[in-house]
Design a protein around this motif. Sequence first.
Motif, mmCIF file in Angstrom:
data_model
loop_
_atom_site.group_PDB
_atom_site.id
_atom_site.type_symbol
_atom_site.label_atom_id
_atom_site.label_comp_id
_atom_site.label_asym_id
_atom_site.label_seq_id
_atom_site.Cartn_x
_atom_site.Cartn_y
_atom_site.Cartn_z
ATOM 1 N N PHE A 155 -4.581 11.670 25.281
ATOM 2 C CA PHE A 155 -3.661 11.800 24.148
ATOM 3 C C PHE A 155 -4.369 12.432 22.964
ATOM 4 O O PHE A 155 -3.901 13.414 22.383
ATOM 5 N N TRP A 156 -5.507 11.875 22.596
ATOM 6 C CA TRP A 156 -6.260 12.349 21.430
ATOM 7 C C TRP A 156 -6.790 13.760 21.657
ATOM 8 O O TRP A 156 -6.734 14.613 20.767
ATOM 9 N N GLY A 157 -7.302 14.033 22.853
ATOM 10 C CA GLY A 157 -7.790 15.378 23.165
ATOM 11 C C GLY A 157 -6.680 16.409 23.087
ATOM 12 O O GLY A 157 -6.875 17.517 22.574
ATOM 13 N N THR A 158 -5.505 16.051 23.577
ATOM 14 C CA THR A 158 -4.358 16.962 23.524
ATOM 15 C C THR A 158 -3.940 17.223 22.082
ATOM 16 O O THR A 158 -3.649 18.365 21.706
ATOM 17 N N ILE A 159 -3.913 16.181 21.263
ATOM 18 C CA ILE A 159 -3.535 16.358 19.859
ATOM 19 C C ILE A 159 -4.545 17.255 19.138
ATOM 20 O O ILE A 159 -4.160 18.161 18.399
ATOM 21 N N LYS A 160 -5.831 17.047 19.366
ATOM 22 C CA LYS A 160 -6.839 17.884 18.711
ATOM 23 C C LYS A 160 -6.719 19.339 19.171
ATOM 24 O O LYS A 160 -6.794 20.257 18.356
ATOM 25 N N TYR A 161 -6.524 19.537 20.468
ATOM 26 C CA TYR A 161 -6.353 20.893 20.994
ATOM 27 C C TYR A 161 -5.125 21.545 20.358
ATOM 28 O O TYR A 161 -5.168 22.691 19.914
ATOM 29 N N TRP A 162 -4.028 20.806 20.321
ATOM 30 C CA TRP A 162 -2.778 21.319 19.762
ATOM 31 C C TRP A 162 -2.939 21.681 18.287
ATOM 32 O O TRP A 162 -2.495 22.737 17.845
ATOM 33 N N LEU A 163 -3.583 20.821 17.522
ATOM 34 C CA LEU A 163 -3.760 21.083 16.095
ATOM 35 C C LEU A 163 -4.583 22.344 15.849
ATOM 36 O O LEU A 163 -4.335 23.064 14.887
ATOM 37 N N SER A 165 -4.697 24.910 17.807
ATOM 38 C CA SER A 165 -4.059 26.114 18.351
ATOM 39 C C SER A 165 -3.533 26.955 17.193
ATOM 40 O O SER A 165 -3.372 26.483 16.075
ATOM 41 N N ASN A 166 -3.263 28.193 17.478
ATOM 42 C CA ASN A 166 -2.844 29.124 16.421
ATOM 43 C C ASN A 166 -1.532 28.749 15.757
ATOM 44 O O ASN A 166 -1.364 28.923 14.569
ATOM 45 N N ASP A 167 -0.586 28.263 16.541
ATOM 46 C CA ASP A 167 0.737 28.007 15.985
ATOM 47 C C ASP A 167 1.274 26.682 16.504
ATOM 48 O O ASP A 167 2.091 26.652 17.421
ATOM 49 N N CYS A 168 0.821 25.589 15.909
ATOM 50 C CA CYS A 168 1.241 24.283 16.414
ATOM 51 C C CYS A 168 2.722 24.022 16.152
ATOM 52 O O CYS A 168 3.350 23.270 16.892
ATOM 53 N N GLU A 169 3.300 24.654 15.145
ATOM 54 C CA GLU A 169 4.730 24.457 14.851
ATOM 55 C C GLU A 169 5.617 24.861 16.029
ATOM 56 O O GLU A 169 6.573 24.176 16.354
ATOM 57 N N SER A 170 5.275 25.988 16.665
ATOM 58 C CA SER A 170 6.144 26.492 17.733
ATOM 59 C C SER A 170 5.908 25.808 19.073
ATOM 60 O O SER A 170 6.663 26.030 20.017
ATOM 61 N N THR A 171 4.887 24.979 19.163
ATOM 62 C CA THR A 171 4.590 24.326 20.447
ATOM 63 C C THR A 171 4.813 22.816 20.403
ATOM 64 O O THR A 171 4.348 22.097 21.290
ATOM 65 N N ILE A 172 5.521 22.334 19.410
ATOM 66 C CA ILE A 172 5.758 20.895 19.293
ATOM 67 C C ILE A 172 6.465 20.348 20.531
ATOM 68 O O ILE A 172 6.046 19.339 21.102
ATOM 69 N N ASN A 173 7.526 21.003 20.972
ATOM 70 C CA ASN A 173 8.275 20.510 22.134
ATOM 71 C C ASN A 173 7.415 20.461 23.392
ATOM 72 O O ASN A 173 7.430 19.469 24.128
ATOM 73 N N ASP A 174 6.665 21.538 23.651
ATOM 74 C CA ASP A 174 5.812 21.569 24.846
ATOM 75 C C ASP A 174 4.743 20.481 24.796
ATOM 76 O O ASP A 174 4.480 19.811 25.791
ATOM 77 N N THR A 175 4.133 20.313 23.641
ATOM 78 C CA THR A 175 3.074 19.311 23.502
ATOM 79 C C THR A 175 3.643 17.900 23.604
ATOM 80 O O THR A 175 3.050 17.034 24.250
ATOM 81 N N ALA A 176 4.790 17.657 22.995
ATOM 82 C CA ALA A 176 5.430 16.338 23.109
ATOM 83 C C ALA A 176 5.764 16.040 24.563
ATOM 84 O O ALA A 176 5.631 14.899 25.021
#
Length: 195
Positions: A155-163, A165-176
């Motif tokens: 969970f934490w690793g995914t959140i750090k990777y997501w944050l 990333s270049n555009d975390c706004e557009s990948t919220i659904n995929d990451t969730a």
Amino acid sequence: MKEDLRTIKTKESIKFAFVSLLKEKSYNSISVSEIASRARINRNTFYLHYESKDDLIEHLLQNVIIKQESQLNEFATRLIMDPEHVRSIYLFVIFKALLNLLASEADFYKTLLKDDALSGYIGKMGFLIKKAIFNFFHIDNYHDEVLAEYTFSGFWGTIKYWLCSNDCESTINDTANVLSKIFYRSLKSKKDNKK
């Protein structure tokens, strides 16, 4: 005591200046004078609100943690109310809300993650998430402890990777979606182990 609008605007200006400086240089090389200059205030005004830049980051992090903690408590309460019927889609909705909250402060988190001098501060945020996950799992044996640690790490690793990333706004659904699957599989494993 409620802050007046001028104080709120000054603190926002200081925060913006600080985060913009962190994008340009390391935490250790930033001075209070630079923060004040970038915020278009004098040093005395900075010191009216914060004792030092360490105090500034503590306050910024505390505000973010309060928001996070509220979201995580809501998340845990919903899951605890009906843990036997947790579905992946329900987890998706919860994680999407959490990611939206994190995205609203993405610049701040990214700067914390990229500066080694600030790793202790980012660790505090991780600890909060870890505590929520461990509380939810109601750990009473070694299997549950390992499972909760594994779930937190993913969970934490995914959140750090997501944050980062270049555009975390557009990948919220995929990451969730990914986070909900990680968590759901862990819950399913815990239930299967109880049988």
